[in-house]
Design a protein around this motif. Structure first.
Motif, short mmCIF file in Angstrom:
data_model
loop_
_atom_site.label_atom_id
_atom_site.label_comp_id
_atom_site.label_asym_id
_atom_site.label_seq_id
_atom_site.Cartn_x
_atom_site.Cartn_y
_atom_site.Cartn_z
N GLU A 239 0.71 -1.21 -0.09
CA GLU A 239 -0.06 -0.13 0.08
C GLU A 239 1.01 1.17 -0.08
O GLU A 239 0.32 2.47 -0.56
N SER A 244 1.87 1.28 -5.95
CA SER A 244 0.33 1.86 -5.57
C SER A 244 0.06 3.17 -6.10
O SER A 244 -0.94 3.52 -5.91
N PHE A 249 -4.38 0.34 -4.33
CA PHE A 249 -4.34 -0.78 -3.51
C PHE A 249 -5.80 -1.21 -3.08
O PHE A 249 -6.74 -0.40 -2.55
N CYS A 255 -3.54 -6.50 -4.35
CA CYS A 255 -2.27 -6.63 -3.83
C CYS A 255 -1.30 -7.50 -4.26
O CYS A 255 -0.08 -7.28 -4.75
N SER A 258 -0.14 -6.50 -8.03
CA SER A 258 0.68 -5.42 -7.95
C SER A 258 2.21 -5.75 -7.67
O SER A 258 3.05 -5.47 -8.19
#
Length: 337
Positions: A239, A244, A249, A255, A258
Motif C-alpha cells: 500500500e 500503488s 491498492f 495486492c 501489484s
C-alpha cells in the motif's frame, strides 16, 4: 525537506511518492553528515553476491568489503532496489495474502564492528529525529543473551520499549550464505494504531566470523515501503509502494497483482527472459504466470497491464524502455499457448 504526509486517513499516490522520497532524502542527508561513504546501487540481477540469485538486501552489495576487511572508518550507506521471491508460491492461491512485498527499496549501512554503540546511536537518531518516530512507539526485539546489542538501548533515558525472547532463537540470528559468517540481530518494530500491536520495520545485525579471525561488521537495513506502512499503520507494505501510485491498492483484489507486476517489470527491464534453463528465468516465469492468472481474476487485458507497467516504469525510473512491450508479448503468448 518536506514533512511526512497523511491526510484524512487516506494514503494517496501523492503521499506514497512524497513520503518515499522523503525517507531517501533524509537517509542520504543524515548518513552523509555522519561521514559515511555513499555506495552506488547495483542491478537486482547483479552477480555480486554468489549466494543469491537476485539482490535481496543492501548487505549483498556490501559483503565483499566485509569479507575483505575493507569497510571505511565510519561505514557505507546505500539505497538499493531488492527482490525477495517468498510470494512466488502463493500468487495463484486465492485464499492467501502475502505479508511482505516481493520488490522493495532498502536503505542500509555497514560499519566496522568496533562502532557497535555508535551505530546504535546513529540508527536511533535517524528513526527518532529524522523519521519523527516517538520512543514509546518503537520496540527493540532482542534475545536476552545478546547483552552487547542491548547495552545502548538500556542506558537511554527516553528509550523504546524492549521486548526479550518473545520469538524462537532463530529470529535473532542471521546467515550470510557463507558458512564462516553469522549474525546476531535486534529487530525494530513500530506501534500500530490499536496501541498494543507492534510490526517489524528492519534490523541491526552484528556480523561475525565464527572463528573470530576476521573483524566483522554492523549492518542496519530497512525497507522503505515497510517503514511507511508501519509509520502510518497501513494495511500492507505494498500500500506504501510506488506500484500503488499506479494501481489503487486493495488488499484482496490488487495486492498480489501489484506485487507480481512490479517484479516482472524490474526483471524484464534488466534483460532477464522467462525460461526453464536458469533460475532467474524460472523466477520470472513464475511471476509472469502469477501475473497472467491475477490479470484474468481481476478482468484486466494484457493491454491494460502493459499500460500499468509503462506508467510504473516511469514512476520508478523516470524513463521508458521496451519492457512494457516485452511484458505484453509474454502475457499474450501465454494466453495463446
Amino acid at each position: 525537506m518536506t514533512s511526512f504526509l497523511m491526510d484524512s486517513g487516506k494514503f494517496s499516490a501523492q503521499h506514497i511518492r512524497m513520503n518515499h522520497q522523503n525517507i531517501i532524502d533524509r537517509f542520504n542527508s543524515y548518513y552523509e553528515s555522519k561521514g559515511f561513504v555513499k555506495h552506488a546501487p547495483v542491478s537486482i540481477n547483479s552477480k555480486i553476491d554468489s549466494s543469491v540469485y537476485l539482490i535481496g538486501s543492501t548487505i549483498s552489495v556490501l559483503k565483499p568489503y566485509l569479507f575483505a576487511g575493507e569497510i571505511p572508518d565510519r561505514g557505507f550507506y546505500l539505497v538499493q532496489r531488492c527482490i525477495r521471491t517468498h510470494n512466488s508460491r502463493i500468487l495463484m492461491k486465492d485464499e492467501e495474502i502475502p505479508k511482505w512485498a516481493s520488490y522493495f527499496q532498502s536503505i542500509g549501512t555497514l560499519s566496522p564492528v568496533n562502532r557497535l554503540n555508535d551505530v546504535c546511536r546513529e540508527v536511533w537518531e535517524f528513526l527518532h529525529n529524522e523519521l519523527e518516530i516517538a520512543s514509546q512507539d518503537m520496540m527493540i526485539r532482542a534475545s536476552a543473551v545478546d547483552e552487547d546489542l542491548l547495552h545502548f538501548w538500556r542506558q537511554l533515558e527516553d528509550r523504546p520499549v524492549i521486548e526479550l525472547d518473545a520469538f524462537p532463537r532463530t529470529y535473532y540470528r542471521h546467515r550470510y550464505g557463507h558458512e564462516q559468517w553469522t549474525g546476531r540481530n535486534i529487530n525494530f518494530a513500530l506501534r500500530q494504531q490499536d496501541g498494543d500491536q507492534f510490526e517489524d520495520i528492519g534490523n541491526l545485525i552484528v556480523i561475525e566470523h565464527i572463528q573470530g579471525h576476521e573483524a566483522g561488521g554492523v549492518e542496519t537495513a530497512f525497507g522503505i515501503s515497510t517503514l511507511l506502512a508501519r509509520k502510518f499503520s497501513l494495511r500492507h507494505p505494498i500500500e506504501a509502494s510506488l506500484i500503488s501510485t499506479i494501481i489503487p491498492f486493495h488488499l484482496e483484489n490488487t495486492c498480489k497483482l501489484s506485487d507480481a507486476l512490479a517484479v516482472v517489470l524490474h526483471l524484464v527491464r534488466e534483460g532477464i527472459k522467462p525460461n526453464a534453463s536458469n533460475t532467474r528465468g524460472r523466477i520470472l516465469r513464475t511471476y509472469l504466470r502469477g501475473l497472467s492468472y491475477l490479470m484474468k481474476q481481476n478482468h484486466y487485458s494484457p493491454a491494460c497491464i502493459k499500460n500499468y507497467a509503462q506508467a510504473y516504469e516511469l514512476e520508478e525510473y523516470g524513463s521508458l524502455t521496451e519492457s512494457g512491450e516485452h511484458l505484453f508479448f509474454y502475457l499474450v503468448k501465454g494466453e495463446q499457448a
